[in-house]
Design a protein around this motif. Structure first.
Motif, PDB file in Angstrom:
ATOM      1  N   ALA A 150       8.493  14.285 -14.189  1.00 11.30           N
ATOM      2  CA  ALA A 150       9.401  13.013 -14.585  1.00 11.30           C
ATOM      3  C   ALA A 150       9.897  12.553 -13.291  1.00 11.30           C
ATOM      4  N   LEU A 151      10.350  13.442 -12.243  1.00  6.34           N
ATOM      5  CA  LEU A 151      10.797  12.884 -11.194  1.00  6.34           C
ATOM      6  C   LEU A 151       9.738  12.035 -10.223  1.00  6.34           C
ATOM      7  N   ALA A 152       8.753  12.384 -10.262  1.00  6.65           N
ATOM      8  CA  ALA A 152       7.622  11.558  -9.735  1.00  6.65           C
ATOM      9  C   ALA A 152       7.537  10.482 -10.301  1.00  6.65           C
ATOM     10  N   ASP A 153       7.549  10.434 -11.647  1.00  4.24           N
ATOM     11  CA  ASP A 153       7.356   9.000 -12.490  1.00  4.24           C
ATOM     12  C   ASP A 153       8.644   8.065 -12.201  1.00  4.24           C
ATOM     13  N   ALA A 154       9.522   8.808 -12.283  1.00  4.36           N
ATOM     14  CA  ALA A 154      10.811   7.867 -11.753  1.00  4.36           C
ATOM     15  C   ALA A 154      10.831   7.345 -10.279  1.00  4.36           C
ATOM     16  N   ILE A 155      10.216   7.955  -9.498  1.00 10.51           N
ATOM     17  CA  ILE A 155       9.983   7.421  -8.060  1.00 10.51           C
ATOM     18  C   ILE A 155       9.035   6.358  -8.241  1.00 10.51           C
ATOM     19  N   ALA A 156       7.847   6.510  -8.917  1.00 11.98           N
ATOM     20  CA  ALA A 156       6.841   5.670  -9.075  1.00 11.98           C
ATOM     21  C   ALA A 156       7.280   4.229  -9.773  1.00 11.98           C
ATOM     22  N   ALA A 157       8.170   4.355 -10.622  1.00 14.22           N
ATOM     23  CA  ALA A 157       8.536   3.365 -11.073  1.00 14.22           C
ATOM     24  C   ALA A 157       9.691   2.481 -10.699  1.00 14.22           C
ATOM     25  N   ASP A 158      10.234   2.947  -9.395  1.00 14.38           N
ATOM     26  CA  ASP A 158      11.434   2.368  -8.807  1.00 14.38           C
ATOM     27  C   ASP A 158      10.858   1.719  -7.513  1.00 14.38           C
ATOM     28  N   HIS A 159      10.655   0.346  -7.395  1.00 15.86           N
ATOM     29  CA  HIS A 159      10.101  -0.183  -6.225  1.00 15.86           C
ATOM     30  C   HIS A 159      11.041  -0.052  -4.916  1.00 15.86           C
ATOM     31  N   ARG A 160      12.172   0.556  -5.209  1.00 16.11           N
ATOM     32  CA  ARG A 160      13.059   0.876  -3.935  1.00 16.11           C
ATOM     33  C   ARG A 160      12.520   2.173  -3.361  1.00 16.11           C
ATOM     34  N   LEU A 161      11.673   2.904  -3.993  1.00 16.44           N
ATOM     35  CA  LEU A 161      11.477   4.422  -3.644  1.00 16.44           C
ATOM     36  C   LEU A 161       9.943   4.658  -3.773  1.00 16.44           C
ATOM     37  N   GLU A 162       9.539   5.340  -2.888  1.00 22.13           N
ATOM     38  CA  GLU A 162       8.039   5.966  -2.703  1.00 22.13           C
ATOM     39  C   GLU A 162       8.118   7.344  -2.542  1.00 22.13           C
ATOM     40  N   LEU A 163       6.982   8.076  -3.017  1.00 21.03           N
ATOM     41  CA  LEU A 163       6.776   9.385  -2.873  1.00 21.03           C
ATOM     42  C   LEU A 163       6.220   9.801  -1.393  1.00 21.03           C
ATOM     43  N   THR A 199      -0.713  14.675  -8.806  1.00 17.81           N
ATOM     44  CA  THR A 199      -2.065  14.100  -8.412  1.00 17.81           C
ATOM     45  C   THR A 199      -2.893  13.425  -9.641  1.00 17.81           C
ATOM     46  N   ALA A 200      -3.018  14.444 -10.834  1.00 14.03           N
ATOM     47  CA  ALA A 200      -3.742  13.886 -12.043  1.00 14.03           C
ATOM     48  C   ALA A 200      -2.979  12.863 -12.471  1.00 14.03           C
ATOM     49  N   ALA A 201      -1.727  12.759 -12.445  1.00 10.88           N
ATOM     50  CA  ALA A 201      -1.038  11.798 -13.001  1.00 10.88           C
ATOM     51  C   ALA A 201      -0.992  10.534 -12.233  1.00 10.88           C
ATOM     52  N   GLY A 202      -1.595  10.434 -11.054  1.00 11.52           N
ATOM     53  CA  GLY A 202      -1.417   9.237 -10.202  1.00 11.52           C
ATOM     54  C   GLY A 202      -0.477   9.138  -9.098  1.00 11.52           C
ATOM     55  N   HIS A 203       0.138  10.351  -8.910  1.00 13.58           N
ATOM     56  CA  HIS A 203       1.130  10.537  -7.838  1.00 13.58           C
ATOM     57  C   HIS A 203       0.676  11.373  -6.801  1.00 13.58           C
ATOM     58  N   ARG A 204      -0.415  10.965  -5.945  1.00 10.99           N
ATOM     59  CA  ARG A 204      -1.073  11.726  -5.039  1.00 10.99           C
ATOM     60  C   ARG A 204      -0.108  11.681  -3.870  1.00 10.99           C
ATOM     61  N   PRO A 205       0.506  12.760  -3.499  1.00 13.90           N
ATOM     62  CA  PRO A 205       1.621  12.528  -2.334  1.00 13.90           C
ATOM     63  C   PRO A 205       1.090  12.498  -0.979  1.00 13.90           C
ATOM     64  N   PRO A 206       1.465  11.578  -0.065  1.00 13.66           N
ATOM     65  CA  PRO A 206       0.696  11.687   1.158  1.00 13.66           C
ATOM     66  C   PRO A 206       0.638  12.871   2.056  1.00 13.66           C
ATOM     67  N   MET A 207       1.848  13.530   1.625  1.00 16.62           N
ATOM     68  CA  MET A 207       1.815  14.781   2.331  1.00 16.62           C
ATOM     69  C   MET A 207       2.528  15.968   1.726  1.00 16.62           C
ATOM     70  N   THR A 208       2.144  17.198   2.059  1.00 15.75           N
ATOM     71  CA  THR A 208       2.749  18.557   1.247  1.00 15.75           C
ATOM     72  C   THR A 208       3.158  19.245   2.578  1.00 15.75           C
ATOM     73  N   HIS A 209       4.227  20.049   2.271  1.00 13.62           N
ATOM     74  CA  HIS A 209       4.899  21.077   3.408  1.00 13.62           C
ATOM     75  C   HIS A 209       5.227  22.244   2.538  1.00 13.62           C
ATOM     76  N   VAL A 210       5.335  23.370   3.246  1.00 13.14           N
ATOM     77  CA  VAL A 210       5.827  24.555   2.668  1.00 13.14           C
ATOM     78  C   VAL A 210       6.542  25.846   3.901  1.00 13.14           C
ATOM     79  N   ALA A 211       5.713  25.750   4.695  1.00 12.94           N
ATOM     80  CA  ALA A 211       5.956  26.864   5.628  1.00 12.94           C
ATOM     81  C   ALA A 211       7.163  26.584   6.518  1.00 12.94           C
ATOM     82  N   ASN A 212       7.972  27.872   6.703  1.00 18.13           N
ATOM     83  CA  ASN A 212       8.941  28.310   7.679  1.00 18.13           C
ATOM     84  C   ASN A 212       8.217  29.119   8.769  1.00 18.13           C
ATOM     85  N   THR A 213       8.953  29.462   9.860  1.00 14.81           N
ATOM     86  CA  THR A 213       8.191  30.312  10.735  1.00 14.81           C
ATOM     87  C   THR A 213       7.438  31.377  10.214  1.00 14.81           C
ATOM     88  N   ALA A 214       7.978  32.135   9.269  1.00 11.08           N
ATOM     89  CA  ALA A 214       7.276  33.191   8.689  1.00 11.08           C
ATOM     90  C   ALA A 214       5.682  32.829   8.174  1.00 11.08           C
TER      91      ALA A 214
END
Ligand code: PLP
Length: 397
Positions: A150-163, A199-214
């Protein structure tokens, strides 16, 4: 900061910026082609955020991250142009400033998205890329996985925001028991499931990130497109096992500690057997001993409990135990039987760092005190001047 660093007291922290470059270089080569985001929140873990940010960028980092809008604003005011990620959703009151300063906002609530959209509209700015954070098990901040779409949908629906990205944070990437490993694997699985659904819903993020130092060092699968490293940048790993893992993964490379906490002897006395230095008269001297006073105390981040826990300092290249409890502004050091090792006014004292062949690390303090090196570093107070070494001249000046 409200406290002016002292000029006459001999107590200071040396900050080795070549070590920051070295550490950033090791990390960025380890994770390539993923990017390195240098985490410089909390004044660069007590090292000085601006100097560390510049050195990290010189060493191979391409992003910076901070906790507060205020921290990002200060870096922009100092002329930093690199992308700066805000690690939590900015408070509504700080959204306009975050956007005006081109800080990259993390978001995880519908209210946060609305506030952001409003300030982008009011400032008549081009659209803003947001990093959508999902909670996969850390349970501190982040969207419930059920709300991510729902949050990704809201971002996609708002021309002022991008994922701009989707990201998460690991809770036990530094743990090496099987439960911790399983939980990290579960977090990574949950994250993949969320990204797959977006991604399946059409919101492929240009980047993903997860890791801290460990995660960066210990869990290669967590590196994704970018790693967010704090502690390693400062030359430490959350556990000794991770230092070995890094060495194994890099053909023997080691991180270099960046901060050394140093002072000088400002008073020396020979005291009789049985005398009990400092508040509480806690421990009698076993023999006629030389006791040195050093002008740094708990107001500077030397924990009072360090005495009880067997804390030591380095003088003349040797380890010397504290002779009594840490006071607000000073410590007393047991330099051994009178005449055994001459100690003079002005002798250098190392609280954290190397002297000769001996070394005391923030990790050693953490071990003694039952905490983590992060807390030891962040507690080194504003009264301690940071002396920068290896600063490159500013090309713009
Ligand atoms: C502080 C922080 C980091 C950096 O953690 P280190 O263990 O110091 O590398 C990364 N991500 C988030 C969300 C953080 O809050």
């Amino acid at each position: 900061m409200g406290v002016v660093a002292d000029r006459w007291r001999p107590a200071w922290a040396d900050i080795d910026l070549d070590a920051v470059r070295h550490n950033a270089g090791i990390l960025s080569r380890l994770v390539a082609p993923a990017a390195l985001c240098a985490v410089v929140k909390a004044d660069g873990y007590g090292h000085g955020d601006l100097a560390v940010a510049k050195a990290a960028l010189e060493g191979g980092a391409t992003w910076l991250a901070v906790a507060l809008v205020e921290e990002g604003v200060a870096l922009r005011e100092a002329g930093i142009e690199a992308p700066i990620l805000l690690l939590s959703e900015p408070p509504v009151g700080g959204m306009a400033e975050a956007v005006a300063r081109r800080l990259v906002p993390t978001v995880y609530t519908a209210g946060g998205l609305e506030a952001l959209s409003r300030v982008v509209a009011e400032a008549e700015l081009p659209s803003v890329a947001v990093h959508l954070k999902v909670d996969t098990g850390m349970h501190r901040v982040g969207a419930d996985p059920a709300d991510a779409l729902a949050l990704a949908d809201a971002i996609a629906a708002d021309h002022r925001l991008e994922l701009g990205a989707v990201w998460t944070h690991l809770a036990v990437a530094d743990g090496d028991d099987p439960d911790d490993r399983d939980f990290t694997a579960l977090q990574l699985d949950r994250f993949d499931t969320i990204v797959g659904a977006l991604t399946a819903a059409g919101h492929r993020p240009p980047m993903t990130h997860v890791a801290n130092t460990a995660g960066t060092i210990g869990v290669a699968a967590s590196r994704h497109d970018m790693v967010r490293c704090g502690l390693a940048l400062y030359g430490m790993t959350p556990t000794p096992a991770l230092a070995s893992a890094l060495s194994d993964a890099t053909g023997g490379l080691r991180l270099e500690p960046v901060l050394s906490l140093r002072s000088r002897v400002t008073h020396v006395r020979d005291l009789a057997t049985g005398e009990r230095p400092s508040y509480g008269r806690r421990r009698p001297l076993a023999v006629h001993s030389t006791v040195a006073t050093v002008p740094v105390g708990y107001a500077d981040g030397v924990p009072r409990r360090l005495f009880d826990q067997g804390g030591e300092v380095l003088i003349g290249g040797a380890r010397r135990p504290l002779a009594g409890v840490v006071t607000m502004d000073q410590i007393v050091v047991d330099c051994g039987p009178v005449g055994s090792a001459p100690v003079a006014l002005g002798d250098e004292v190392v609280l954290i760092g190397r002297q000769g062949t001996e070394e005391i690390t923030a990790g050693e303090w953490a071990e003694l005190l039952g905490t983590i090196s992060y807390e030891v570093l962040c507690n080194i107070g504003p009264r301690v001047p940071r002396i920068l070494h290896g600063q490159h001249p500013d090309p713009s000046s």
